[in-house]
Design an enzyme around this catalytic site. Sequence first.
Site, PDB file in Angstrom:
ATOM      1  N   ASP A 128       1.787  -1.889  -4.495  1.00  0.00           N
ATOM      2  CA  ASP A 128       0.379  -1.510  -4.274  1.00  0.00           C
ATOM      3  C   ASP A 128      -0.263  -2.020  -5.446  1.00  0.00           C
ATOM      4  O   ASP A 128       0.197  -2.821  -6.273  1.00  0.00           O
ATOM      5  CB  ASP A 128       0.469   0.144  -4.676  1.00  0.00           C
ATOM      6  CG  ASP A 128      -0.429   0.926  -4.071  1.00  0.00           C
ATOM      7  OD1 ASP A 128      -0.463   1.565  -2.951  1.00  0.00           O
ATOM      8  OD2 ASP A 128      -1.755   0.624  -4.340  1.00  0.00           O
ATOM      9  N   ILE A 129      -1.758  -1.971  -5.189  1.00  0.00           N
ATOM     10  CA  ILE A 129      -2.463  -2.611  -6.332  1.00  0.00           C
ATOM     11  C   ILE A 129      -2.532  -1.879  -7.550  1.00  0.00           C
ATOM     12  O   ILE A 129      -2.825  -2.393  -8.483  1.00  0.00           O
ATOM     13  CB  ILE A 129      -4.012  -2.621  -5.527  1.00  0.00           C
ATOM     14  CG1 ILE A 129      -4.812  -3.467  -6.467  1.00  0.00           C
ATOM     15  CG2 ILE A 129      -4.571  -1.345  -5.682  1.00  0.00           C
ATOM     16  CD1 ILE A 129      -5.965  -4.180  -5.365  1.00  0.00           C
TER      17      ILE A 129
ATOM     18  N   ASP B 252      -2.042  -7.196  -4.829  1.00  0.00           N
ATOM     19  CA  ASP B 252      -2.957  -7.213  -4.484  1.00  0.00           C
ATOM     20  C   ASP B 252      -2.860  -8.065  -3.165  1.00  0.00           C
ATOM     21  O   ASP B 252      -2.581  -9.250  -3.271  1.00  0.00           O
ATOM     22  CB  ASP B 252      -4.312  -7.885  -5.071  1.00  0.00           C
ATOM     23  CG  ASP B 252      -5.456  -7.848  -4.624  1.00  0.00           C
ATOM     24  OD1 ASP B 252      -5.529  -7.711  -3.130  1.00  0.00           O
ATOM     25  OD2 ASP B 252      -6.671  -8.256  -4.861  1.00  0.00           O
TER      26      ASP B 252
ATOM     27  N   LYS C 125     -10.306  -2.558  12.307  1.00  0.00           N
ATOM     28  CA  LYS C 125      -9.226  -2.513  13.277  1.00  0.00           C
ATOM     29  C   LYS C 125      -9.342  -3.010  14.668  1.00  0.00           C
ATOM     30  O   LYS C 125      -8.128  -3.606  14.985  1.00  0.00           O
ATOM     31  CB  LYS C 125      -8.834  -1.063  13.062  1.00  0.00           C
ATOM     32  CG  LYS C 125      -8.592  -0.452  11.732  1.00  0.00           C
ATOM     33  CD  LYS C 125      -7.314  -0.635  11.268  1.00  0.00           C
ATOM     34  CE  LYS C 125      -6.886  -0.023  10.155  1.00  0.00           C
ATOM     35  NZ  LYS C 125      -5.624  -0.771   9.438  1.00  0.00           N
TER      36      LYS C 125
ATOM     37  N   GLY D 137      -0.228   4.962  -0.854  1.00  0.00           N
ATOM     38  CA  GLY D 137      -1.120   5.770  -0.168  1.00  0.00           C
ATOM     39  C   GLY D 137      -0.468   7.174   0.667  1.00  0.00           C
ATOM     40  O   GLY D 137       0.666   7.298   0.464  1.00  0.00           O
ATOM     41  N   GLN D 138      -1.262   7.758   1.515  1.00  0.00           N
ATOM     42  CA  GLN D 138      -0.979   8.776   2.355  1.00  0.00           C
ATOM     43  C   GLN D 138       0.339   8.718   2.937  1.00  0.00           C
ATOM     44  O   GLN D 138       0.995   9.475   2.984  1.00  0.00           O
ATOM     45  CB  GLN D 138      -2.197   9.418   3.229  1.00  0.00           C
ATOM     46  CG  GLN D 138      -1.869  10.829   3.741  1.00  0.00           C
ATOM     47  CD  GLN D 138      -2.742  11.047   4.844  1.00  0.00           C
ATOM     48  OE1 GLN D 138      -3.387  10.130   5.442  1.00  0.00           O
ATOM     49  NE2 GLN D 138      -2.686  12.349   5.204  1.00  0.00           N
TER      50      GLN D 138
ATOM     51  N   TYR E 249     -14.815   0.011   9.535  1.00  0.00           N
ATOM     52  CA  TYR E 249     -13.309   0.158   9.660  1.00  0.00           C
ATOM     53  C   TYR E 249     -12.764   0.115  11.072  1.00  0.00           C
ATOM     54  O   TYR E 249     -12.030  -0.733  11.251  1.00  0.00           O
ATOM     55  CB  TYR E 249     -13.076   1.743   9.129  1.00  0.00           C
ATOM     56  CG  TYR E 249     -11.657   2.087   9.458  1.00  0.00           C
ATOM     57  CD1 TYR E 249     -10.678   1.713   8.617  1.00  0.00           C
ATOM     58  CD2 TYR E 249     -11.361   3.348  10.039  1.00  0.00           C
ATOM     59  CE1 TYR E 249      -9.443   2.212   9.005  1.00  0.00           C
ATOM     60  CE2 TYR E 249     -10.204   3.787  10.378  1.00  0.00           C
ATOM     61  CZ  TYR E 249      -9.018   3.120   9.581  1.00  0.00           C
ATOM     62  OH  TYR E 249      -7.775   3.720   9.686  1.00  0.00           O
TER      63      TYR E 249
ATOM     64  N   GLY F 134       0.813  -1.201   0.022  1.00  0.00           N
ATOM     65  CA  GLY F 134      -0.010   0.017   0.060  1.00  0.00           C
ATOM     66  C   GLY F 134       0.867   1.245   0.233  1.00  0.00           C
ATOM     67  O   GLY F 134       0.513   2.480   0.508  1.00  0.00           O
TER      68      GLY F 134
END
Length: 318
Positions: free
Chosen positions: A37-38, A53, A147, A14-15, A143, A11
């Site tokens: 990353d995907i 993935d 988590k 991402g941010q 979410y 990932g």
Amino acid sequence: MGTSTKVLVIGAGGQIGIELCEALNKLYGSENVIASDIKPIDALSNNPFEQLDVLNSVKLNEIIQKYRITDVYLLAALLSATAEKNPSYAWKLNMEGLFNVLELAKEKHIQKVFWPSSIAVFGPTTPKVNTPQYTVMDPNTVYGISKLAGERWCEWYAQKHQVDVRSIRYPGLIGWKSQPGGGTTDYAVHIFYDALQKGHYTCFLREDTMLPMMHIEDAVRATIELMHTPSEKITIRSSYNLAAMSFTPQQLAEKIQNYLPNFKIDYQIDFRQNIADSWPQSIDDSYARRDWGWKEFYDLDKLVQNMLENIRKKLNGK
Ligand code: AKB
């Protein structure tokens, strides 16, 4: 860790991923930081890249063998707002991705795992102010549920299978290099771009919504510090509370107005308000401070100055 450390960031586009990879590059050299990353990533052109993935455990294992990966940072996830719109995929991605990585750690194919949790593990009946490490946890978002379940699994793998997994409950993260995607705290990044480009921002949270926040540089530093802490000092294998500051949209707007006096904010509340209302307003992170010496650098004033300065340069192409 040492010179033989080989990192896989899942990932990475991402941010958090972009900024974490840049920080890891400085520590280990970009050739030792594998970005995955995907979808392809435009930034991070110096890092080896693998399209992955995380639900594909065979490919994940192949990558780990190919590069002799020692440490995995698993960042691929759907965040709070997106997860509410796609609950079954959010559950699948957030849980199975974690299982795939923890299983490889259990089989000793990798040495260390970092997995981010979130303030979203808390819920409407959790004490909201100075939320303790150990308290009521009744998340009511997909979410948050994923988590919290993930945290329990991390602790289980650590206790039952000696998996060296480490985790932080990130607050809202704010940085200028990369954009957040699909979270409830995203307003605190978007507001800076709109303030500079349009002089106006329409916020999807109410003006008095107090949430815990952090500059992403602090979050990345915390992550790396936690990963470098000797194992015996880590007393929490679920996830550490971590804090830097808390503010409301109105307070953030007022700070921005100190630099841009004509900046205006208005409010159009949407479904994300309910998510924010279920989360803490501030966090007690004394375990992180005690166990591995956590201390934030950015307060709200420093953060606003840093964001405006850097986004202005970025928009001017400098
Ligand atoms: C979100 O808003 O979903 C995330 C988080 C607080 O975990 N930024």
